[in-house]
Design an enzyme around this catalytic site. Sequence first.
Site, PDB file in Angstrom:
ATOM      1  N   HIS A 130       0.844  -1.205   0.000  1.00  0.00           N
ATOM      2  CA  HIS A 130       0.000   0.000   0.000  1.00  0.00           C
ATOM      3  C   HIS A 130       0.877   1.252   0.000  1.00  0.00           C
ATOM      4  O   HIS A 130       0.611   2.208  -0.738  1.00  0.00           O
ATOM      5  CB  HIS A 130      -0.872   0.049   1.272  1.00  0.00           C
ATOM      6  CG  HIS A 130      -1.942  -1.000   1.348  1.00  0.00           C
ATOM      7  ND1 HIS A 130      -2.091  -1.823   2.443  1.00  0.00           N
ATOM      8  CD2 HIS A 130      -2.929  -1.349   0.493  1.00  0.00           C
ATOM      9  CE1 HIS A 130      -3.112  -2.626   2.261  1.00  0.00           C
ATOM     10  NE2 HIS A 130      -3.646  -2.378   1.081  1.00  0.00           N
TER      11      HIS A 130
ATOM     12  N   LYS B 216     -18.657  -7.036   7.406  1.00  0.00           N
ATOM     13  CA  LYS B 216     -17.413  -7.805   7.597  1.00  0.00           C
ATOM     14  C   LYS B 216     -16.710  -7.368   8.879  1.00  0.00           C
ATOM     15  O   LYS B 216     -16.466  -6.177   9.073  1.00  0.00           O
ATOM     16  CB  LYS B 216     -16.489  -7.553   6.389  1.00  0.00           C
ATOM     17  CG  LYS B 216     -15.717  -8.770   5.951  1.00  0.00           C
ATOM     18  CD  LYS B 216     -15.116  -8.548   4.595  1.00  0.00           C
ATOM     19  CE  LYS B 216     -13.607  -8.425   4.650  1.00  0.00           C
ATOM     20  NZ  LYS B 216     -13.011  -8.117   3.345  1.00  0.00           N
TER      21      LYS B 216
ATOM     22  N   ARG C  58      -1.693  -6.501  -8.202  1.00  0.00           N
ATOM     23  CA  ARG C  58      -0.559  -7.395  -7.987  1.00  0.00           C
ATOM     24  C   ARG C  58      -0.467  -8.492  -9.045  1.00  0.00           C
ATOM     25  O   ARG C  58       0.582  -9.071  -9.247  1.00  0.00           O
ATOM     26  CB  ARG C  58      -0.656  -8.038  -6.601  1.00  0.00           C
ATOM     27  CG  ARG C  58      -0.409  -7.073  -5.466  1.00  0.00           C
ATOM     28  CD  ARG C  58      -0.914  -7.586  -4.170  1.00  0.00           C
ATOM     29  NE  ARG C  58      -2.356  -7.796  -4.232  1.00  0.00           N
ATOM     30  CZ  ARG C  58      -3.121  -8.121  -3.200  1.00  0.00           C
ATOM     31  NH1 ARG C  58      -2.583  -8.319  -2.027  1.00  0.00           N
ATOM     32  NH2 ARG C  58      -4.418  -8.265  -3.342  1.00  0.00           N
TER      33      ARG C  58
ATOM     34  N   SER D   8      -2.606  -7.852   2.912  1.00  0.00           N
ATOM     35  CA  SER D   8      -3.010  -7.747   4.317  1.00  0.00           C
ATOM     36  C   SER D   8      -3.409  -9.125   4.849  1.00  0.00           C
ATOM     37  O   SER D   8      -3.172  -9.451   6.016  1.00  0.00           O
ATOM     38  CB  SER D   8      -4.179  -6.771   4.462  1.00  0.00           C
ATOM     39  OG  SER D   8      -3.799  -5.495   4.038  1.00  0.00           O
TER      40      SER D   8
HETATM   41  O1  PNS Z   1      -8.411  -3.352   0.207  1.00  0.00           O
HETATM   42  P1  PNS Z   1      -9.415  -3.837  -0.793  1.00  0.00           P
HETATM   43  O2  PNS Z   1     -10.109  -5.081  -0.314  1.00  0.00           O
HETATM   44  O3  PNS Z   1      -8.814  -3.966  -2.165  1.00  0.00           O
HETATM   45  O4  PNS Z   1     -10.531  -2.703  -0.890  1.00  0.00           O
HETATM   46  C1  PNS Z   1     -11.716  -2.875  -1.639  1.00  0.00           C
HETATM   47  C2  PNS Z   1     -12.549  -1.595  -1.519  1.00  0.00           C
HETATM   48  C3  PNS Z   1     -12.764  -1.257  -0.054  1.00  0.00           C
HETATM   49  C4  PNS Z   1     -11.788  -0.463  -2.181  1.00  0.00           C
HETATM   50  C5  PNS Z   1     -13.900  -1.807  -2.239  1.00  0.00           C
HETATM   51  O5  PNS Z   1     -14.527  -2.916  -1.712  1.00  0.00           O
HETATM   52  C6  PNS Z   1     -14.799  -0.592  -2.133  1.00  0.00           C
HETATM   53  O6  PNS Z   1     -14.634   0.354  -2.884  1.00  0.00           O
HETATM   54  N1  PNS Z   1     -15.746  -0.623  -1.186  1.00  0.00           N
HETATM   55  C7  PNS Z   1     -16.659   0.479  -0.954  1.00  0.00           C
HETATM   56  C8  PNS Z   1     -18.095   0.096  -1.346  1.00  0.00           C
HETATM   57  C9  PNS Z   1     -18.284   0.287  -2.843  1.00  0.00           C
HETATM   58  O7  PNS Z   1     -18.207   1.370  -3.362  1.00  0.00           O
HETATM   59  N2  PNS Z   1     -18.517  -0.835  -3.511  1.00  0.00           N
HETATM   60  C10 PNS Z   1     -18.695  -0.851  -4.927  1.00  0.00           C
HETATM   61  C11 PNS Z   1     -17.358  -0.784  -5.623  1.00  0.00           C
HETATM   62  S1  PNS Z   1     -17.561  -1.277  -7.210  1.00  0.00           S
END
Ligand code: PNS
Length: 165
Positions: free
Chosen positions: A16, A40, A91, A129
């Site tokens: 990150h 979650k 990644r 993570s």
């Molecule tokens: O660390 P991660 O798991 O890659 O993060 C994923 C994250 C939190 C960026 C994604 O799940 C997100 O944007 N969540 C917010 C809710 C949302 O907008 N969902 C629709 C995205 S298409």
Amino acid sequence: MKAIFPGSFDPITKGHLDIISRALSIVDELIIAVMINPAKQGFLPVEQRKLMIVAACLEAGLSGFKVVVDEGLLADLARREGVSLIIKGVRGAMDLEQETAMARANKLLLPGLETILLPAGSQTTDISSTLVRQIASMGGDISHFVPACVTQVIIDQFSTPKQQD
Ligand code: PNS
């Protein structure tokens, strides 16, 4: 230009931090958004995640960022913050597939909201993570994977004696 770097950051990793540092060389201001999924159960409390991001960025000598926490849609946060660019790291092929789908969805939710995907650096491409949580829970050395200021917090998290019933 302003951009958002969203994620769970549970916890922030060296991967990150690499993306944050590279994003800051592209944009003037980066909003690092800790996105909460209420369904979650997280590993670290969200305020701790936020503090660790700030500490890790300052430790790396970075500036031009702010950290926010949000429970809603990323597109709504982008609208409120007046941001039209998301930056994320990828990644490998699996990330690329998922991030591409999310980028398309975000653009449908907020027309004009673009996503730039930065390939993970060769030193950080295998860091996640999830891996950090697994190694830490089994007493392994996580210092290769997380910024120095985060290592002790995670060790403490796992060495806290669990309450007996
Ligand atoms: O660390 P991660 O798991 O890659 O993060 C994923 C994250 C939190 C960026 C994604 O799940 C997100 O944007 N969540 C917010 C809710 C949302 O907008 N969902 C629709 C995205 S298409």
